[in-house]
Design an enzyme around this catalytic site. Sequence first.
Site, PDB file in Angstrom:
ATOM      1  N   LEU A 139      23.881  26.992  16.725  1.00 17.42           N
ATOM      2  CA  LEU A 139      23.252  26.855  15.390  1.00 17.42           C
ATOM      3  C   LEU A 139      24.093  25.951  14.344  1.00 17.42           C
ATOM      4  O   LEU A 139      23.781  25.323  13.918  1.00 17.42           O
ATOM      5  CB  LEU A 139      22.896  28.140  14.834  1.00 17.42           C
ATOM      6  CG  LEU A 139      22.163  28.291  13.612  1.00 17.42           C
ATOM      7  CD1 LEU A 139      20.616  27.442  13.465  1.00 17.42           C
ATOM      8  CD2 LEU A 139      22.048  29.638  12.957  1.00 17.42           C
ATOM      9  N   GLU A 146      29.929  21.433  23.800  1.00 20.02           N
ATOM     10  CA  GLU A 146      29.482  22.771  24.123  1.00 20.02           C
ATOM     11  C   GLU A 146      29.628  23.345  25.411  1.00 20.02           C
ATOM     12  O   GLU A 146      29.141  22.472  26.207  1.00 20.02           O
ATOM     13  CB  GLU A 146      27.863  22.754  23.601  1.00 20.02           C
ATOM     14  CG  GLU A 146      27.108  24.004  23.832  1.00 20.02           C
ATOM     15  CD  GLU A 146      27.789  25.442  23.170  1.00 20.02           C
ATOM     16  OE1 GLU A 146      28.104  25.509  22.123  1.00 20.02           O
ATOM     17  OE2 GLU A 146      27.867  26.313  24.357  1.00 20.02           O
ATOM     18  N   GLN A 187      16.586  30.873  17.265  1.00 19.93           N
ATOM     19  CA  GLN A 187      17.370  29.556  17.833  1.00 19.93           C
ATOM     20  C   GLN A 187      16.701  28.996  18.903  1.00 19.93           C
ATOM     21  O   GLN A 187      17.117  27.831  18.922  1.00 19.93           O
ATOM     22  CB  GLN A 187      18.760  30.315  18.074  1.00 19.93           C
ATOM     23  CG  GLN A 187      19.414  30.794  16.704  1.00 19.93           C
ATOM     24  CD  GLN A 187      21.119  31.416  16.921  1.00 19.93           C
ATOM     25  OE1 GLN A 187      21.169  32.507  16.463  1.00 19.93           O
ATOM     26  NE2 GLN A 187      21.765  30.596  17.728  1.00 19.93           N
ATOM     27  N   TYR A 207      12.918  48.267  11.684  1.00 22.85           N
ATOM     28  CA  TYR A 207      14.089  49.296  11.923  1.00 22.85           C
ATOM     29  C   TYR A 207      13.379  50.395  12.627  1.00 22.85           C
ATOM     30  O   TYR A 207      12.448  51.023  12.372  1.00 22.85           O
ATOM     31  CB  TYR A 207      14.744  49.417  10.819  1.00 22.85           C
ATOM     32  CG  TYR A 207      15.621  48.316  10.160  1.00 22.85           C
ATOM     33  CD1 TYR A 207      16.955  48.284  10.820  1.00 22.85           C
ATOM     34  CD2 TYR A 207      15.082  47.336   9.382  1.00 22.85           C
ATOM     35  CE1 TYR A 207      17.676  47.092  10.453  1.00 22.85           C
ATOM     36  CE2 TYR A 207      15.734  46.421   8.950  1.00 22.85           C
ATOM     37  CZ  TYR A 207      16.937  46.158   9.710  1.00 22.85           C
ATOM     38  OH  TYR A 207      18.011  45.077   9.255  1.00 22.85           O
ATOM     39  N   ASP A 211      30.483  31.839  12.640  1.00 20.73           N
ATOM     40  CA  ASP A 211      30.633  33.141  13.099  1.00 20.73           C
ATOM     41  C   ASP A 211      32.235  33.225  13.374  1.00 20.73           C
ATOM     42  O   ASP A 211      32.695  34.094  13.494  1.00 20.73           O
ATOM     43  CB  ASP A 211      30.055  33.454  14.590  1.00 20.73           C
ATOM     44  CG  ASP A 211      28.568  34.251  14.374  1.00 20.73           C
ATOM     45  OD1 ASP A 211      28.068  34.243  13.173  1.00 20.73           O
ATOM     46  OD2 ASP A 211      28.030  34.945  15.219  1.00 20.73           O
TER      47      ASP A 211
HETATM   48  C1  LIG Z   1      20.436  40.080  17.299  1.00 20.19           C
HETATM   49  C2  LIG Z   1      20.650  39.169  16.494  1.00 20.19           C
HETATM   50  C3  LIG Z   1      19.937  38.981  15.296  1.00 20.19           C
HETATM   51  C4  LIG Z   1      20.212  37.876  14.381  1.00 20.19           C
HETATM   52  N1  LIG Z   1      19.831  37.663  13.382  1.00 20.19           N
HETATM   53  C5  LIG Z   1      19.976  36.786  12.473  1.00 20.19           C
HETATM   54  C6  LIG Z   1      19.134  36.214  11.566  1.00 20.19           C
HETATM   55  O1  LIG Z   1      18.099  36.538  11.439  1.00 20.19           O
HETATM   56  N2  LIG Z   1      19.760  35.375  10.384  1.00 20.19           N
HETATM   57  C7  LIG Z   1      20.998  35.257  10.718  1.00 20.19           C
HETATM   58  O2  LIG Z   1      21.145  34.364   9.742  1.00 20.19           O
HETATM   59  N3  LIG Z   1      21.776  35.410  11.655  1.00 20.19           N
HETATM   60  C8  LIG Z   1      21.388  36.285  12.480  1.00 20.19           C
HETATM   61  N4  LIG Z   1      22.130  36.719  13.267  1.00 20.19           N
HETATM   62  C9  LIG Z   1      23.498  36.066  13.579  1.00 20.19           C
HETATM   63  C10 LIG Z   1      23.400  34.438  14.142  1.00 20.19           C
HETATM   64  O3  LIG Z   1      22.832  34.580  15.323  1.00 20.19           O
HETATM   65  C11 LIG Z   1      24.797  34.062  14.378  1.00 20.19           C
HETATM   66  O4  LIG Z   1      25.447  34.236  13.077  1.00 20.19           O
HETATM   67  C12 LIG Z   1      24.819  32.743  14.687  1.00 20.19           C
HETATM   68  O5  LIG Z   1      24.225  32.426  15.739  1.00 20.19           O
HETATM   69  C13 LIG Z   1      26.225  32.248  14.578  1.00 20.19           C
HETATM   70  O6  LIG Z   1      26.052  30.605  14.989  1.00 20.19           O
HETATM   71  P1  LIG Z   1      27.474  29.908  15.196  1.00 20.19           P
HETATM   72  O7  LIG Z   1      27.003  28.414  15.740  1.00 20.19           O
HETATM   73  O8  LIG Z   1      28.449  29.904  14.396  1.00 20.19           O
HETATM   74  O9  LIG Z   1      28.159  30.709  16.676  1.00 20.19           O
HETATM   75  P2  LIG Z   1      27.570  30.940  18.096  1.00 20.19           P
HETATM   76  O10 LIG Z   1      26.118  30.857  18.202  1.00 20.19           O
HETATM   77  O11 LIG Z   1      28.260  32.012  18.904  1.00 20.19           O
HETATM   78  O12 LIG Z   1      27.858  29.551  18.963  1.00 20.19           O
HETATM   79  C14 LIG Z   1      29.200  29.242  19.196  1.00 20.19           C
HETATM   80  C15 LIG Z   1      29.080  28.330  20.266  1.00 20.19           C
HETATM   81  O13 LIG Z   1      30.565  27.741  20.573  1.00 20.19           O
HETATM   82  C16 LIG Z   1      30.740  27.636  22.086  1.00 20.19           C
HETATM   83  N5  LIG Z   1      32.018  27.622  22.325  1.00 20.19           N
HETATM   84  C17 LIG Z   1      32.945  28.610  22.170  1.00 20.19           C
HETATM   85  N6  LIG Z   1      34.002  27.864  22.604  1.00 20.19           N
HETATM   86  C18 LIG Z   1      33.801  26.908  23.007  1.00 20.19           C
HETATM   87  C19 LIG Z   1      34.957  25.748  23.402  1.00 20.19           C
HETATM   88  N7  LIG Z   1      36.250  26.176  23.612  1.00 20.19           N
HETATM   89  N8  LIG Z   1      34.478  24.722  23.961  1.00 20.19           N
HETATM   90  C20 LIG Z   1      32.936  24.360  24.002  1.00 20.19           C
HETATM   91  N9  LIG Z   1      32.258  25.271  23.201  1.00 20.19           N
HETATM   92  C21 LIG Z   1      32.700  26.568  22.974  1.00 20.19           C
HETATM   93  C22 LIG Z   1      29.913  28.533  22.755  1.00 20.19           C
HETATM   94  O14 LIG Z   1      29.232  28.296  23.989  1.00 20.19           O
HETATM   95  C23 LIG Z   1      28.447  28.781  21.721  1.00 20.19           C
HETATM   96  O15 LIG Z   1      27.451  28.001  22.099  1.00 20.19           O
HETATM   97  C24 LIG Z   1      21.906  37.482  14.475  1.00 20.19           C
HETATM   98  C25 LIG Z   1      22.515  37.927  15.768  1.00 20.19           C
HETATM   99  C26 LIG Z   1      21.929  38.739  16.537  1.00 20.19           C
HETATM  100  C27 LIG Z   1      23.100  39.166  17.696  1.00 20.19           C
END
Ligand SMILES: Cc1cc2nc3c(=O)[nH]c(=O)nc-3n(C[C@H](O)[C@H](O)[C@H](O)COP(=O)(O)OP(=O)(O)OC[C@H]3O[C@@H](n4cnc5c(N)ncnc54)[C@H](O)[C@@H]3O)c2cc1C
Length: 536
Positions: A19, A39, A119, A222, A311
């Site tokens: 995301l 990725e 997502q 919930y 994250d």
């Molecule tokens: C059940 C649930 C419900 C949620 N609901 C919400 C919601 O309604 N609204 C909201 O805002 N948030 C929600 N969240 C939180 C949200 O899903 C996360 O905050 C968001 O997905 C974070 O995105 P990101 O891209 O920072 O990290 P991630 O989605 O964790 O992506 C990180 C990416 O980096 C890649 N990666 C890691 N290391 C490497 C490397 N060395 N080389 C290449 N690639 C690598 C991984 O494969 C991964 O695809 C929810 C979470 C959960 C678990």
Amino acid sequence: MSSPAVTDDAPVLIVGGSLVGLSAAVFLGERGIPSLVVERHVGTAIHPRAALVNQRTMENYRSVGLEEEIAEAAAREFTQNGAIVSVESLGGKELDYYFHNINEGVEEISPCPRLFITQIGLEPILLRKAGEVGAEVQYASEIVGLEQDGDGVTATIRPRDGGAERTVRARYVVAADGAHSPVRERLGIRSLGHGSFSDSITIYFRGNVQPLLGDRNLSVVYVFNPRLVGFFRFSIDGDAGFLVVNATFDEEGNRSVAIGEDTSEDTCIGYVREALGAPDLPVEIENVQRWSATADWAERFSEGRVLIAGDAVHVMPPTGGFGGNCGVQDAFDLAWKLQYVLEGKAPPALLDTYDTERRPVGSFTTEQAYTRYVLRLDPSLGKENLMPIVHEATVELGYRHVSEAIGLEADDDGALWEDPAEPSGRPGMRAPHVWVERDGKKVSTLDLFCRGFTLVAGAGATEWPAAAQAAAERLGVPLDTYRAGTDFADPSGAVAHAFGIGSEGAALVRPDGFVSWRARAADGDVDAALARALVR
Ligand SMILES: Cc1cc2nc3c(=O)[nH]c(=O)nc-3n(C[C@H](O)[C@H](O)[C@H](O)COP(=O)(O)OP(=O)(O)OC[C@H]3O[C@@H](n4cnc5c(N)ncnc54)[C@H](O)[C@@H]3O)c2cc1C
């Protein structure tokens, strides 16, 4: 063995293409900065995870022309404007409505409503747009090495199919590599906060829940019952969904947060049936994901040329739906700063303001999600020393950016957030949304921003636009100017009021739509005041 050839591949390398990484690629590309996204996975999300896309995130996507497409895709996945409710079980007693309609009461503060889209639905739209604006996305590949020097960063990419490693050069890195961020860990950046407090699971299942839903439009449900605490989301057809389980109870009522230790099919079917209140409903388990409910933020959001987002620098429980949104907004803040530095319009020190501005927002948002988790799901974590709950709209749209790049006023009280329904317009806040008429069309003030710097002047501020243009030309910074009554119709003075500039004043809005400086009247040397604001 000879070392691989070094090539200069992209101005910005993005580690992680979920995301936040894909959003960063879109925002950078839209500003003319190509990126290489690497990725580890083989494609976009296969689990729904985030679904609540808040108003500020939608404003960010609106500014790059994606609002309509995302809204259409969202409508295919969910009936929008649902409720957030708590129940003993889906078919049983309703306990409380946190929201009857997730957009109730916030319609006036943004041109964009909150949307529900997973997502799975959102990431392909971001991927397509990222490609259109010049990003290259390399899947099934991992970044396994990162070295910084005075001119840039050298990264090693390892394909997951066992192919040869490749070394790439970039001027800057955006690490959007998730909660366990290998990049953050390699840099030795510590996490602060509350740590992990539940070994939770998400159970993806199929089963006909429509009769239990009835005619209720429930976005999030919930569940608090004697056996478990967690939450549901359901598919638009009511034939599938997921259940998050954060805590379970045994027959004596003893609470356990070690849920991930038993994820057998029978146990999961039992949880789903219990939470549905339907002990005999046929349920098929599709997948179970184990994750930690955690509330932490990084002690630093950047290290030299590596800027960390999403994250990777703030991980929070899903209570509030803030996590992914906060990450997208990190990316929006980063995009214009990287553009200005890469194009030589600003010194590299502008990038230091990413940490200064976004770290307090990250910790504030995480605390807000944590307070909601404790109060809604696990009071046993302790209600003492919790940050008091601030209204959702304030968390989403009312936070403030404070740094060297913001010209605070002498009488500023230092508040770090405010109610976006009553915007002050003061420097550091998101520029307020007001509907205005321009060239016969109804547009939001927000539609005037985000290309470059923008000056918004009151109807009587005749000197400001020309002075601003002259200052901007001298500094080589592109600037748009809009004066009320001349460049847009504002008969009631709503814009001047919302921006706190009156008829004679003006506000300077940054390319991310935040007010960086304002003058409440045309006092003193207008030209010099604007030049100082732009230099800052
Ligand atoms: C059940 C649930 C419900 C949620 N609901 C919400 C919601 O309604 N609204 C909201 O805002 N948030 C929600 N969240 C939180 C949200 O899903 C996360 O905050 C968001 O997905 C974070 O995105 P990101 O891209 O920072 O990290 P991630 O989605 O964790 O992506 C990180 C990416 O980096 C890649 N990666 C890691 N290391 C490497 C490397 N060395 N080389 C290449 N690639 C690598 C991984 O494969 C991964 O695809 C929810 C979470 C959960 C678990």
